[in-house]
Motif scaffolding. Structure first.
Motif, PDB file in Angstrom:
ATOM      1  N   ALA A  25       0.831  -1.207   0.000  1.00 40.01           N
ATOM      2  CA  ALA A  25       0.000   0.000   0.000  1.00 40.01           C
ATOM      3  C   ALA A  25       0.864   1.256   0.000  1.00 40.01           C
ATOM      4  O   ALA A  25       0.532   2.250  -0.674  1.00 40.01           O
ATOM      5  CB  ALA A  25      -0.931  -0.006   1.204  1.00 40.01           C
ATOM      6  N   ALA A  26       1.964   1.227   0.749  1.00 33.46           N
ATOM      7  CA  ALA A  26       2.841   2.401   0.790  1.00 33.46           C
ATOM      8  C   ALA A  26       3.499   2.661  -0.554  1.00 33.46           C
ATOM      9  O   ALA A  26       3.633   3.809  -0.990  1.00 33.46           O
ATOM     10  CB  ALA A  26       3.905   2.205   1.867  1.00 33.46           C
ATOM     11  N   ALA A  27       3.907   1.585  -1.238  1.00 34.71           N
ATOM     12  CA  ALA A  27       4.652   1.739  -2.487  1.00 34.71           C
ATOM     13  C   ALA A  27       3.767   1.915  -3.708  1.00 34.71           C
ATOM     14  O   ALA A  27       4.141   2.611  -4.657  1.00 34.71           O
ATOM     15  CB  ALA A  27       5.566   0.522  -2.687  1.00 34.71           C
ATOM     16  N   ALA A  28       2.589   1.283  -3.713  1.00 37.56           N
ATOM     17  CA  ALA A  28       1.787   1.235  -4.938  1.00 37.56           C
ATOM     18  C   ALA A  28       0.675   2.264  -5.012  1.00 37.56           C
ATOM     19  O   ALA A  28       0.123   2.506  -6.095  1.00 37.56           O
ATOM     20  CB  ALA A  28       1.171  -0.162  -5.092  1.00 37.56           C
ATOM     21  N   THR A  29       0.327   2.900  -3.902  1.00 37.83           N
ATOM     22  CA  THR A  29      -0.825   3.812  -3.914  1.00 37.83           C
ATOM     23  C   THR A  29      -0.630   4.980  -4.863  1.00 37.83           C
ATOM     24  O   THR A  29      -1.516   5.290  -5.676  1.00 37.83           O
ATOM     25  CB  THR A  29      -1.118   4.328  -2.488  1.00 37.83           C
ATOM     26  OG1 THR A  29      -1.474   3.221  -1.656  1.00 37.83           O
ATOM     27  CG2 THR A  29      -2.268   5.321  -2.507  1.00 37.83           C
ATOM     28  N   VAL A  30       0.505   5.627  -4.797  1.00 34.14           N
ATOM     29  CA  VAL A  30       0.731   6.801  -5.659  1.00 34.14           C
ATOM     30  C   VAL A  30       0.794   6.414  -7.130  1.00 34.14           C
ATOM     31  O   VAL A  30       0.124   7.041  -7.972  1.00 34.14           O
ATOM     32  CB  VAL A  30       2.002   7.556  -5.223  1.00 34.14           C
ATOM     33  CG1 VAL A  30       2.345   8.652  -6.233  1.00 34.14           C
ATOM     34  CG2 VAL A  30       1.798   8.168  -3.838  1.00 34.14           C
ATOM     35  N   PRO A  31       1.569   5.375  -7.524  1.00 36.63           N
ATOM     36  CA  PRO A  31       1.555   4.994  -8.946  1.00 36.63           C
ATOM     37  C   PRO A  31       0.174   4.573  -9.439  1.00 36.63           C
ATOM     38  O   PRO A  31      -0.222   4.932 -10.568  1.00 36.63           O
ATOM     39  CB  PRO A  31       2.535   3.811  -8.997  1.00 36.63           C
ATOM     40  CG  PRO A  31       3.433   4.010  -7.838  1.00 36.63           C
ATOM     41  CD  PRO A  31       2.581   4.618  -6.773  1.00 36.63           C
ATOM     42  N   LEU A  32      -0.576   3.838  -8.640  1.00 32.85           N
ATOM     43  CA  LEU A  32      -1.914   3.429  -9.045  1.00 32.85           C
ATOM     44  C   LEU A  32      -2.839   4.632  -9.169  1.00 32.85           C
ATOM     45  O   LEU A  32      -3.671   4.712 -10.090  1.00 32.85           O
ATOM     46  CB  LEU A  32      -2.495   2.434  -8.036  1.00 32.85           C
ATOM     47  CG  LEU A  32      -1.934   1.011  -8.085  1.00 32.85           C
ATOM     48  CD1 LEU A  32      -2.479   0.187  -6.924  1.00 32.85           C
ATOM     49  CD2 LEU A  32      -2.281   0.341  -9.409  1.00 32.85           C
ATOM     50  N   THR A  33      -2.701   5.576  -8.268  1.00 29.44           N
ATOM     51  CA  THR A  33      -3.511   6.796  -8.335  1.00 29.44           C
ATOM     52  C   THR A  33      -3.237   7.547  -9.629  1.00 29.44           C
ATOM     53  O   THR A  33      -4.169   8.001 -10.313  1.00 29.44           O
ATOM     54  CB  THR A  33      -3.216   7.699  -7.127  1.00 29.44           C
ATOM     55  OG1 THR A  33      -3.506   6.986  -5.921  1.00 29.44           O
ATOM     56  CG2 THR A  33      -4.059   8.965  -7.178  1.00 29.44           C
ATOM     57  N   SER A  34      -1.969   7.681  -9.983  1.00 30.91           N
ATOM     58  CA  SER A  34      -1.612   8.373 -11.233  1.00 30.91           C
ATOM     59  C   SER A  34      -2.154   7.625 -12.441  1.00 30.91           C
ATOM     60  O   SER A  34      -2.676   8.237 -13.382  1.00 30.91           O
ATOM     61  CB  SER A  34      -0.084   8.493 -11.332  1.00 30.91           C
ATOM     62  OG  SER A  34       0.438   9.235 -10.250  1.00 30.91           O
ATOM     63  N   ALA A  35      -2.068   6.313 -12.417  1.00 30.37           N
ATOM     64  CA  ALA A  35      -2.539   5.514 -13.553  1.00 30.37           C
ATOM     65  C   ALA A  35      -4.050   5.582 -13.719  1.00 30.37           C
ATOM     66  O   ALA A  35      -4.577   5.409 -14.829  1.00 30.37           O
ATOM     67  CB  ALA A  35      -2.098   4.066 -13.383  1.00 30.37           C
TER      68      ALA A  35
END
Length: 429
Positions: free
Chosen positions: A176-186
């Motif tokens: 959750a810490a690592a993937a939230t921002v990239p997923l949000t951008s995508a």
């Protein structure tokens, strides 16, 4: 995990009557499907114990701006998790006695999913806080009761199963810490979408617990006398081991929260770039994934877990000393050492399962140790922040954190002794 391990896990433990005569095994035969489904359910539940917190941390600035949060409200939200874990965790034994631990975990996962579904649509800070509290309440109940599920259904594999769900918990935290921002951008860049996606994982965790809760309810109805005996647990307040576990839990949680909250700032103040500081924190958190599986398995094979507590504490000393002397020059090494030290969490969870003889004892010990421990941990990050602000640097805060490892190690040695709370309270098997 081998087929033999799964078959052993699926075989119910012997249940003893008050006069120590075992009940017939046929009275407690579990369905063949229950063992594998329990393993899936435990892993999925553990994966969902931290994304509600770490996904928000990754998008906290955007969330604050979007909901027009004041600094006071923002500070309140950051302190709510530990408070909720303490307050709602206390209710777990009562709910478990009434409905059974599997049913409460099922309801807890449903609460996590509901909170994660609701909060992205909140139009005010108060509504957002209420939805977050709903998810955190579900997490608090599951935190307490997963060790109970392990003790009840896998009594001969406490270390292995605790390692499995500790590893899943660490993986969920890091993911959750690592993937939230990239997923949000995508997905378009909206913080609301970025938070909403974690509700999908929580909904998936509810599914295996529905049949597990139903099977557990049928078993309880078929053997009410046995269920009543299992509900009669010891009073943990009279146990020195219970208090040692609670205080050890609190001090290790203090170290973990300080690390998660302040480690990037320590590196940035030493001249490390913001992006590198974030990666260093990720390294610290990722260390928990493999070690969270290894440490409980090792602890489960040992009669005294104190040496592990000492070793983890010494890694923490080395990490804090490195941050004190050369924070930037050895940044990667210090992040690694503190990541190892923070694996005191899977150790204390394993010890909770080992320090009680019955599921009823584990649920009381787990609720007491975790609720008391989280209360102890609440002032830590605030104290470190205050010391940092008033001293103008990190020398004094790091000295305090290193000093706290002394009682943590001592309490770990006390909690790791080969004894149970039933022995200390004068109860028989």
């Amino acid at each position: 995990m081998s087929d033999e391990d799964i078959q052993t896990m699926n075989r119910p433990a012997a249940v003893h009557t008050p006069d120590r005569r075992p009940l017939p095994a046929s009275a407690h035969v579990a369905p063949r499907w229950l063992g594998p489904v329990l393993i899936v359910g435990i892993v999925l539940a553990a994966l969902n114990l931290r994304p509600a917190i770490t996904s928000l941390g990754a998008l906290f600035e955007e969330t604050r701006t979007g909901l027009h949060m004041s600094g006071t409200v923002a500070g309140l939200i950051t302190s709510v998790p530990a408070l909720c874990f303490a307050v709602f965790g206390v209710t777990a034994p009562r709910l478990s006695r009434r409905f059974g631990p599997a049913a409460v975990v099922c309801a807890g996962m449903a609460a996590v999913a509901a909170g994660l579904l609701i909060r992205p649509f909140a139009d005010s800070a108060a509504a957002f806080l209420a939805a977050s509290a709903l998810s955190l309440a579900g997490i608090a109940l599951t935190n307490v009761l997963l060790p109970v599920i392990v003790k009840r259904w896998f009594p001969d594999r406490v270390g292995t199963m605790t390692g499995l769900y500790s590893m899943a918990l660490a993986a969920g935290t890091s993911l959750a810490a690592a993937a939230t921002v990239p997923l949000t951008s995508a997905l378009g860049g909206s913080w609301r979408t970025g938070l909403l996606i974690w509700a999908v994982l929580a909904l998936a965790a509810v599914l295996p617990w529905l049949p597990i809760a139903a099977a557990s309810r049928r078993a309880k109805a078929a053997a009410p006398a046995t269920a009543a005996r299992e509900d009669a647990g010891p009073s943990v307040l009279r146990s020195r081991t219970a208090w040692a576990l609670a205080c050890y839990f609190g001090l290790q949680a203090t170290g973990a929260y300080v690390t998660m909250g302040w480690l990037p700032q320590i590196f940035r103040d030493a001249g490390v770039s913001a992006s590198t500081a974030g990666v260093l924190l990720a390294v610290t958190m990722v260390m928990g994934v493999p070690l969270a599986f290894v440490i409980p398995r090792l602890a489960g094979r040992m009669r005294h877990q104190g040496p592990i507590a000492v070793t983890l504490g010494l890694f923490g000393f080395a990490g804090y000393l490195g941050l004190y002397l050369a924070p930037a020059a050895g940044a990667w090494a210090w992040a690694l050492l503190l990541g190892i030290s923070n694996c005191a969490f899977p150790l204390v969870i394993t010890m909770i399962g080992l320090r009680a003889k019955s599921p009823a004892g584990v649920v009381r010990l787990s609720a007491f140790a975790q609720s008391t421990g989280y209360l102890i941990s609440i002032p830590g990050p605030l104290l470190i922040g205050t010391l940092y602000q008033h001293s103008g640097g990190w020398d004094l805060p790091l000295t305090v954190m290193a000093a706290l490892l002394v009682p943590q190690i001592a309490l770990g040695v006390l909690a790791g002794r080969d004894r149970t709370i039933e022995d200390e309270c004068g109860m028989r098997d």
